[in-house]
Design a protein around this motif. Structure first.
Motif, short mmCIF file in Angstrom:
data_model
loop_
_atom_site.label_atom_id
_atom_site.label_comp_id
_atom_site.label_asym_id
_atom_site.label_seq_id
_atom_site.Cartn_x
_atom_site.Cartn_y
_atom_site.Cartn_z
N GLY A 15 1.01 -1.30 0.18
CA GLY A 15 -0.06 -0.12 0.08
C GLY A 15 0.40 1.45 -0.09
O GLY A 15 1.79 0.94 -0.91
N ARG A 16 0.57 2.10 1.08
CA ARG A 16 1.59 3.28 1.39
C ARG A 16 2.62 2.93 2.36
O ARG A 16 3.25 4.06 2.83
CB ARG A 16 0.64 4.48 0.94
N GLU A 51 3.98 8.95 -2.39
CA GLU A 51 3.33 7.64 -2.65
C GLU A 51 3.02 6.88 -1.05
O GLU A 51 3.47 5.89 -1.04
CB GLU A 51 3.85 6.79 -3.65
N ASP A 53 3.76 6.61 3.02
CA ASP A 53 3.61 7.95 4.56
C ASP A 53 4.36 6.90 5.68
O ASP A 53 4.12 8.32 6.40
CB ASP A 53 1.74 7.37 4.65
N ASP A 202 -3.00 -0.14 6.57
CA ASP A 202 -4.20 0.43 6.33
C ASP A 202 -4.73 1.88 6.33
O ASP A 202 -5.42 1.97 6.23
CB ASP A 202 -5.84 -0.62 6.32
N LYS A 204 -5.25 5.75 6.28
CA LYS A 204 -5.02 6.96 5.30
C LYS A 204 -3.89 8.13 5.31
O LYS A 204 -4.67 8.22 6.65
CB LYS A 204 -6.32 6.65 4.81
N SER A 205 -3.47 8.08 4.85
CA SER A 205 -2.39 9.50 4.66
C SER A 205 -1.99 9.59 6.58
O SER A 205 -2.88 10.58 6.49
CB SER A 205 -2.87 10.63 3.64
N ASP A 210 -1.30 9.73 13.88
CA ASP A 210 -2.71 8.75 13.97
C ASP A 210 -2.19 7.19 13.63
O ASP A 210 -2.36 6.15 14.82
CB ASP A 210 -2.73 9.13 12.13
#
Length: 310
Positions: A15-16, A51, A53, A202, A204-205, A210
């Protein structure tokens, strides 16, 4: 599969998330120069990449995160004046600095043996997650070296003289103690690591906050599992006991034991941990604030002729 085709370090995007996996389980993921030369440019690339994080680093094989630098190869080179003796340390330290300066959240999953060079790959990062299988040490004085990889930075910043003790003795910290010492930022049970990893991937940015929130949600801080009444009586017990003889302490503790027999937390605790094993006791009172000083004092009050005598 013959071992030659197994890369020593896996660098992949999930993913990222930039995922670094030390992949030499047979030698407890010991760090060599070729691994350093693969990790460093990839780390710099991910740090600049819009792309990517977060960056997660872990060890393969379930036994070790990274048990140290590949010291044997370095000593062989040192004996014959080989350049590896200079290159290894120079490039390893440059990587340690890059980890410390990394602008993206860097999360080291130190599940297993983490020593020497493995400490350098983890401790300078923003997040270090220990498990019950973590075994942390800086044992370099035992091999005629010193705790390097930035040991002179993070060790004196641990509480009290703990860093000095760890540095001089090579003492091994295990499991939860790695977090209590401040070496790890979080403690998570080993079996929950795959779920934690998935949840981090999972995100998101995510910001560092977070990531922090996810990690916090995985560590049930032990004190919150303990009986508030027990915490308060134990605090008083240790304060009082510091100035008492062994006999006087045992008299005090007998009074406390009888108070616990009169209360309900002991029965509830045994039910939750040993009988039903649901590990979720319902303490009464359920918070420290609700435990009155008066109820604590009663636990230490004389039992008259029922007091313990020797």
């Amino acid at each position: 599969m013959c071992s030659q085709t197994n890369p020593e370090v896996l660098l992949e995007k999930v993913g990222r998330t930039g995922m670094i996996t030390m992949n030499r389980p047979k030698v407890l993921n010991a760090l060599n120069l070729s691994m350093i030369r693969q990790i460093y440019p990839q780390l710099k690339k991910w740090e600049k990449d819009n792309e990517t994080d977060i960056i997660i680093i872990k060890g393969a094989g379930g036994k070790a995160f990274c048990a140290g630098g590949d010291i044997r190869a370095v000593t062989e080179a040192g004996k014959v004046g080989g350049s590896l003796a200079q290159d290894f340390f120079r490039e390893e330290y440059i990587l340690n600095n890059a980890i410390g300066a990394c602008r993206k959240p860097y999360i080291a999953l130190i599940d297993g043996i983490t020593m020497g060079g493995g400490v350098g790959l983890s401790v300078h990062g923003r997040f270090r997650v220990a498990t019950e299988k973590t075994l942390f040490a800086m044992p370099e004085t035992g091999i005629g070296l010193f705790p390097d990889v930035g040991g002179g930075y993070f060790l004196p910043r641990l509480q009290g003289k703990l860093g000095l003790f760890l540095a001089l003795t090579g003492f091994r910290l295990k499991g939860r103690d790695v977090q209590k010492a401040g070496v790890a930022t979080h403690f998570v049970e080993s079996k929950k690591i795959p779920d934690l990893e998935k949840e981090l991937v999972d995100l998101k940015s995510p910001s560092a906050e977070d990531v922090s929130r996810v990690l916090d949600s995985y560590q049930n801080q032990t004190l919150s599992k303990m009986s508030p009444t027990s915490l308060k009586i134990t605090f008083k017990q240790l304060q009082a006991g510091a100035a008492l003889s062994l006999q006087d302490v045992l008299v005090m503790e007998y009074r406390m034991s009888q108070a616990c027999m009169r209360g309900c937390d002991f029965y509830e605790g045994v039910r939750a941990v040993l009988v039903d094993r649901d590990q979720s006791p319902k303490w009464k009172p359920s918070t420290l604030e609700e435990v009155s000083d008066q109820s604590i004092d009663q636990c230490f009050a004389s039992l008259g002729e029922k007091d313990l005598t020797f």
